[in-house]
Design an enzyme around this catalytic site. Structure first.
Site, PDB file in Angstrom:
ATOM      1  N   SER A  46       0.919  -1.539  -0.105  1.00 50.34           N
ATOM      2  CA  SER A  46       0.036   0.080   0.421  1.00 50.34           C
ATOM      3  C   SER A  46       0.787   1.582   0.641  1.00 50.34           C
ATOM      4  O   SER A  46       1.475   1.411  -1.048  1.00 50.34           O
ATOM      5  CB  SER A  46      -1.278  -0.017   1.067  1.00 50.34           C
ATOM      6  OG  SER A  46      -1.840   0.902   1.231  1.00 50.34           O
ATOM      7  N   HIS A  73      -8.037  -5.188  -1.310  1.00 52.68           N
ATOM      8  CA  HIS A  73      -6.908  -4.444  -0.902  1.00 52.68           C
ATOM      9  C   HIS A  73      -6.250  -5.274   0.089  1.00 52.68           C
ATOM     10  O   HIS A  73      -5.272  -5.771  -0.121  1.00 52.68           O
ATOM     11  CB  HIS A  73      -7.177  -3.159   0.079  1.00 52.68           C
ATOM     12  CG  HIS A  73      -6.309  -2.722   0.145  1.00 52.68           C
ATOM     13  ND1 HIS A  73      -5.740  -2.182  -0.934  1.00 52.68           N
ATOM     14  CD2 HIS A  73      -5.390  -1.776   1.604  1.00 52.68           C
ATOM     15  CE1 HIS A  73      -4.061  -1.370   0.032  1.00 52.68           C
ATOM     16  NE2 HIS A  73      -4.352  -1.359   0.893  1.00 52.68           N
ATOM     17  N   ASP A 105      -9.570  -3.525  -5.343  1.00 53.23           N
ATOM     18  CA  ASP A 105      -9.288  -2.594  -4.502  1.00 53.23           C
ATOM     19  C   ASP A 105      -9.741  -1.796  -4.123  1.00 53.23           C
ATOM     20  O   ASP A 105      -9.605  -1.046  -5.619  1.00 53.23           O
ATOM     21  CB  ASP A 105      -7.443  -2.875  -4.518  1.00 53.23           C
ATOM     22  CG  ASP A 105      -6.988  -2.391  -3.043  1.00 53.23           C
ATOM     23  OD1 ASP A 105      -7.288  -1.513  -2.981  1.00 53.23           O
ATOM     24  OD2 ASP A 105      -5.641  -2.704  -3.205  1.00 53.23           O
TER      25      ASP A 105
END
Length: 706
Positions: free
Chosen positions: A558, A678, A643
């Protein structure tokens, strides 16, 4: 075209690696799109990949490209299939399949979750008054998730009369939850169904009114707090609060005492809370203290006063208190003053005690204070560790539930009697197959950054390590949002440690390990410190002979994936291989598009590129913008089609541009989970397949095939 036998070469080391198959990498179509801003013209050849997200004309082409990359990855990693299967079996084999959480007592019941052998999910259960009572299975997630590629349940909230359970369900992995309500007496679901929420639900004292956070269906921003009455359609729910500032996150919660319902709104630099008595669900929410620029605060309710953790005239925060009927800041009285060397992070309230979470020299501390003033700290006794307050829903308790772990100590749950100081180990993570912490060494080191700052590094390795530069080392970091990346145990890491790897965490600026200034020095116009700190940590570990550039690997996800993208542009020769998970790498374009989830929430973290200074600084480090015709390390990049945090098209574009630009023959792989978002897979074992792939990639680069 890749050769059949790749080698990694630096100025003084040559090492043959895994024999990669001769496979042709996908070549993404070039469709130039021009961006002109602040007098700067940029051509983006792969902007079209956004079309699946935007439902544009190139949607099918985008999916075809992602599938082609997945096929290429499968071909390139085909020689590791046995290794991956063995790693998965090894990783899963350390997990106790039939397990149970430590029960938590609340409002007359012990609540816990348990897992069964061979099952991917869990069961949420309770027992009335005593652990010898009959078990009630409130939710059987294994049953609910049957036949679904993804299933997540969250926000379990039992009504005050213990008869109803509200919970959120996401079957797409986009963090858009539908709140459902179950009658715990009959086992039936009520007709109430509340879509597009954060998954949270807070009961008023009347057992029929719920407050929840509603999301914008497009941007996924938490925009409204709504009130739902049982038996009514969600479309008729009343908005009790709407956030006008798109840089703020909002939510709703209840005080531990059950007396108040709070609405909180916070951005990076300011906060505001509202409250009503829980037994007055139709009352108008009252502002606790109107928001002030650059002032953060959060409120904890005790029986006779409110406690406030705030950075008002206190960079590292301080603790204040005020009467229940006078909450404006002119009524706040200092309880614990600001300290330059200690970050005050949070406070947990009990009837007779408060527990203050602090951080000093980068390490967590738990400070116990009796409301009459006597206080002490809990002693943990290891050089690097993580300790945090656990689940403590019972206001009248004299025991604190806390969690402790280190890089050699499995996650441990303790009950601590705050008066007698007695400590009871309730549970320690079981590592199936045996684990002896005495066989491993953990250290805390400090690297000197380019500006002289001392950056902590936590590391662990199996005893017997020779510090001669030949050991493989995986360096991990995050470095954003003030999120502290503490040292903790991972049974998965044993698969690397037992094969000779060192695992290290760089506590770089942008986190908050060393206080609030540590965070301030790693965001906005100081973001470059995050990247150079990580590079300096890598160089330090090489200098101290823990590894060498021929054996140094980096990993982050991330915002940590942004870190990976930045450091391979700044110092590509330092790393033999890099794993970038769901990486935020197209910073400028994403921050310019306010229709993309999270963008407006993040202006105080990254800056708003509509401002010229912010634009040029952001562009100076954005990984996608700074790809050059030069050698890059071996790379594995992962993403998820659904995501909601970092959209799939960022890593996809990044990989396409790297392929077209880089001058080396090192491996570049992209894996897209077509069913997930995610956080990856929802099952408790499926995610291990991703770890097995990551480890197989690293081990292949080290020519380790067992």
């Amino acid at each position: 075209m890749l050769s059949s036998a790749l080698a990694c070469t630096n100025k003084d080391t040559k090492m043959e690696t895994y024999k990669w198959p001769a496979a042709k990498a996908p070549i993404a179509e070039i469709k130039p799109k021009q961006r002109v801003l602040h007098g700067d013209t940029v051509v983006d050849n792969y902007y079209w990949m956004i079309d699946y997200f935007k439902k544009g004309p190139e949607s099918t082409k985008t999916i075809d490209y992602l599938n082609a990359e997945n096929a290429y990855l499968d071909k390139m990693m085909s020689g590791t299939k046995t290794l991956q299967a063995n790693l998965f079996k090894e990783l899963k084999g350390r997990i106790k399949e039939k397990d149970e959480s430590v029960p938590v007592f609340k409002n007359g019941y012990f609540y816990y979750s348990r897992t069964e052998e061979g099952k991917q999910y869990s069961k949420f259960c309770r027992k009335k008054e005593t652990l010898d009572a009959k078990e009630e299975i409130l939710l059987d997630i294994d049953e609910l998730a049957k036949g679904l590629p993804y299933y997540s349940a969250t926000g379990y909230s039992v009504s005050p009369d213990n008869k109803l359970l509200a919970y959120g369900v996401d079957q797409v992995s986009r963090r858009q939850y539908t709140i459902l309500i179950k009658n715990l007496e009959t086992g039936e679901l009520l007709k109430d169904s509340i879509p597009n929420t954060e998954g949270d639900a807070v009961w008023a004292a009347d057992n029929k009114t719920l407050f929840y956070t509603s999301k914008n269906a497009k941007t996924l921003l938490s925009e409204k707090i709504k009130k739902h009455k049982l038996g009514t359609a969600a479309s008729r729910d009343i908005v009790v609060y709407q956030e006008k500032d798109k840089s703020n996150y909002i939510g709703v919660g209840k005080s531990k005492s059950g007396k108040y319902i709070f609405i909180y709104s916070s951005a990076t630099l300011s906060a505001e809370e509202r409250l009503i008595p829980a037994d007055q669900p139709d009352a108008e929410f009252k502002v606790f203290q109107p928001r002030i620029k650059d002032v953060l605060y959060n409120v904890t309710a005790l029986a006779d006063k409110f406690l406030i953790v705030t950075n008002w005239n206190a960079k590292n925060f301080r603790l204040m208190e005020c009467p229940l009927d006078k909450t404006a800041k002119e009524n706040w009285k200092e309880v614990i003053p600001h300290r330059k060397d200690v970050l005050l992070e949070d406070v947990e309230g009990f009837k007779d005690f408060i527990v203050i979470s602090e951080r000093k020299n980068g390490l967590a501390q738990l400070r116990i204070r009796k409301l009459n003033g006597a206080e002490h700290y809990i002693d943990f006794g290891e050089p690097t560790y993580n300790a945090s307050v656990g689940n403590n829903p019972e206001y009248n308790s004299e025991k604190l539930r806390y969690i402790y772990t280190s890089m050699t100590t499995p996650v441990s749950v303790y009950d601590y009697h705050m008066d007698t100081k007695e400590k009871q180990l309730m549970k320690q993570q079981v590592v199936v197959g045996g684990y002896n912490k005495a066989g491993y060494t953990t250290e805390r080191l400090y690297a000197t950054a380019k500006d002289g700052t001392q950056v902590p590094i936590s590391l662990v390795y199996k005893n017997g390590l020779k510090k001669d530069g030949n050991a493989p080392l995986l360096l991990y970091a995050y470095g954003s949002y003030g999120h502290s990346m503490d040292a903790s145990f991972s049974s998965s890491n044993l698969s690397l440690l037992n094969r000779g790897f060192v695992f290290a965490i760089a506590h770089i600026r942008g986190g908050q390990e060393m206080g609030r200034q540590w965070y301030e020095d790693g965001r906005l116009m100081k973001k470059m410190n995050t990247f150079t700190d990580f590079i300096d940590c890598g160089n330090f570990l090489i200098e101290k002979k823990y590894t060498s550039s021929a054996h140094l690997y980096a990993q982050g996800g991330s915002a940590g994936g942004l870190l990976m993208g930045a450091v391979i542009n700044l110092a590509p020769e330092l790393w033999h291989g890099v794993i970038a998970q769901v990486p935020f790498v197209d910073v400028v374009n994403t921050m310019l598009d306010e229709s993309i989830p999270l963008t407006t929430n993040e202006f105080d973290e990254w800056g708003n590129p509509k401002n010229a200074d912010a634009y040029h600084y952001m562009k100076s480090y954005s990984p996608y913008e700074n790809i050059e015709a030069k050698h890059y390390p071996n790379m594995l990049v992962t993403t998820g089609l659904h995501d909601s945090q970092v959209q799939y098209f960022e890593p996809a574009k990044w990989v396409a541009k790297l392929r077209a630009t880089k001058t080396d023959k090192n491996v570049l792989l992209l894996k897209t989970d077509m069913d997930f978002g995610h956080g990856g897979a929802s099952g408790r074992f499926d995610y291990l397949k991703d770890i097995a792939l990551n480890y197989a990639f690293l081990l292949s680069l080290e020519n380790i095939n067992k």
